[in-house]
Scaffold this motif. Sequence first.
Motif, mmCIF file in Angstrom:
data_model
loop_
_atom_site.group_PDB
_atom_site.id
_atom_site.type_symbol
_atom_site.label_atom_id
_atom_site.label_comp_id
_atom_site.label_asym_id
_atom_site.label_seq_id
_atom_site.Cartn_x
_atom_site.Cartn_y
_atom_site.Cartn_z
ATOM 1 N N UNK A 1 33.126 56.576 44.204
ATOM 2 C CA UNK A 1 34.470 56.018 44.234
ATOM 3 C C UNK A 1 35.076 56.067 45.632
ATOM 4 N N UNK A 2 34.704 57.059 46.427
ATOM 5 C CA UNK A 2 35.142 57.073 47.830
ATOM 6 C C UNK A 2 34.652 55.816 48.533
ATOM 7 N N UNK A 3 33.388 55.464 48.287
ATOM 8 C CA UNK A 3 32.864 54.236 48.880
ATOM 9 C C UNK A 3 33.572 53.011 48.290
ATOM 10 N N UNK A 4 33.931 53.083 47.011
ATOM 11 C CA UNK A 4 34.624 51.968 46.367
ATOM 12 C C UNK A 4 35.960 51.670 47.028
ATOM 13 N N UNK A 5 36.614 52.703 47.572
ATOM 14 C CA UNK A 5 37.899 52.466 48.234
ATOM 15 C C UNK A 5 37.727 51.584 49.462
ATOM 16 N N UNK A 6 36.547 51.637 50.093
ATOM 17 C CA UNK A 6 36.277 50.784 51.249
ATOM 18 C C UNK A 6 35.918 49.372 50.804
ATOM 19 N N UNK A 7 35.220 49.269 49.671
ATOM 20 C CA UNK A 7 34.835 47.957 49.160
ATOM 21 C C UNK A 7 36.056 47.208 48.626
ATOM 22 N N UNK A 8 36.973 47.943 47.981
ATOM 23 C CA UNK A 8 38.166 47.335 47.384
ATOM 24 C C UNK A 8 39.422 48.011 47.935
ATOM 25 N N UNK A 9 39.790 47.718 49.170
ATOM 26 C CA UNK A 9 40.967 48.380 49.753
ATOM 27 C C UNK A 9 42.245 48.113 48.966
ATOM 28 N N UNK A 10 42.318 46.968 48.262
ATOM 29 C CA UNK A 10 43.522 46.647 47.491
ATOM 30 C C UNK A 10 43.684 47.575 46.285
ATOM 31 N N UNK A 11 42.612 48.294 45.915
ATOM 32 C CA UNK A 11 42.676 49.229 44.784
ATOM 33 C C UNK A 11 42.409 50.668 45.236
ATOM 34 N N UNK A 12 42.553 50.909 46.537
ATOM 35 C CA UNK A 12 42.149 52.207 47.104
ATOM 36 C C UNK A 12 42.922 53.374 46.508
#
Length: 556
Positions: free
Chosen positions: A291-302
């Motif tokens: 999920x930490x990596x997901x924050x970079x993939x989806x900054x709008x949902x960080x």
Amino acid sequence: MNAIKFPEGVPTGMELMLADGKRRKWVEGFTTPGALRPLVQFMGPAGGFAHDGDWYTTQIFPLFMGVCGDAFRFAWYRQDGEEWRHGDAWVISPPPQRYGAALDAAGFDCLVLIDPDLMQTDSPIPWNEDALRAQISRSIAIWKRPVLLADLPEPGWMTLITGYADNGKTLTGWCEEGWESFGFRFDPDKKRTFSDWFGKTSHVVLLTNTHPRPAETAVFRAALTRAVTELRRREIGHMHAGPATYEELAKRLGDPALSQEDEATTKKREGLLFPMIWDLATQRHYASEFLERSTEVFPQAAEELKAASDLFGATHDAVWKINRLGGGKSPGSPLPKTVDPAVRKQIADIVLECRDRDLEAARRIEAALRAVGVEPPAAPQAKAEPAEGHEHDSDETTPRFVEREAFDVVGIEAWLDMERDEDPGHVFANDLPPHKARIASLAVTPGWYAVYHARRSDGKVGCVVGVNAGRNSDVPEGLGKVTVPAARYAVFECDADEMGKTWGYIHGQWFPQSDEHRLGATPPFEFHYPPGEDEAKDRRAIWAPVVAKRAANSKE
């Protein structure tokens, strides 16, 4: 026994070498992701994860944990109260789905061959030693791809086969020992030789093709959607799952009989927590990293993704707190204080807090999915008997929603006259059998598809009946291919004899009554599940493409 016949050009023996010859560090490993990492690693930079001459194990391992669902899953107890059995892991997560999802994210198609005594699949390759020797030898000698063998040399182990001799009678490679392994070490003195491998192997993983790695946004969207389902579901087959697993553990910790101090009770008491809670710690640690990596993939949902990541991190830390309360010093050490019912009550309370964190994390991930334009999967519903005379039970009337990447279906192409009640069943029964083995050999996942892809001026509907052949697949002479584009689907499960009724319900009731969805332009398709444990259950799924009604007047 007749001598095995190898394809022309395949030598009787061969050994693959590491792509760059370097020794690799160990990495903490769950069995499946821990074995897939070195499998891809052995392929070298072709796997797409090389960085400055070394491997991003911190990147690829959480990726595999996330996309195959291990990071978010928690299932341990059988609902019948019996002890865990080795085959229960397959109920929780069938091998073809786990390997397929993980390897697809890394840019590989795969074929998983399984001992039919353990799981029935519609495999294109028979399960016998000669056939497997030919497949393994071909993979190594022609395609230069290593092969994974499961439960060799012991149940729970994984072995990476990189060489063979004597036409495949003898295999060579490296092993990973169950859950407690920290991965493969490619040291010469660690290599092993196997001559009795067939009788021990439960399934084989072959890399069948390579393709460009899918867009990271698509991979993470699918994984996050799967995460919500894994975190919320309370059962998988005959297993407790998710919240029900935490509740069952808390219930068992409350058993007064566990306060006895004899050897058998001590073993049972400590067996409640080890290795179960350490599996949980590993899972939630990698969920947090994913999920930490997901924050970079989806900054709008960080914000939402970071909150979920922190919740999983807290659960990881809670396991260490449980260990300290029990008097443990390290994973697997004795827990003498758990003889005290008050201590067990404290531990049970922490376990239920972990359950609550998982559910809150699921809510946060749902909010993140909505922020990136994805409707989260529907919450699982309790089983209920249909009312007498009701035409559909909850499985058929309540679809699940799936974001699916593009794939090719290769098989028999036919034009069906729907006005004469022609359907894919006619193709399956009459046109497919002469070509079935050839088509099945192209499959990268089990099961069969019927894709409705076109309509002619005479009203006939074009349909391809075949298998998922991956992407950019070649079409053998005499067969047809249709590419199913990436899309969002409502998936309706039903028995084979309910197909017509379910199609009628979808178009006659569900779409007209839906305030949120309308039929999309992508081809709909039927999926025929491979045979399961209960062969009397002939299951199907209808995948109907959907788009949001609010987007009806916008550009799609």
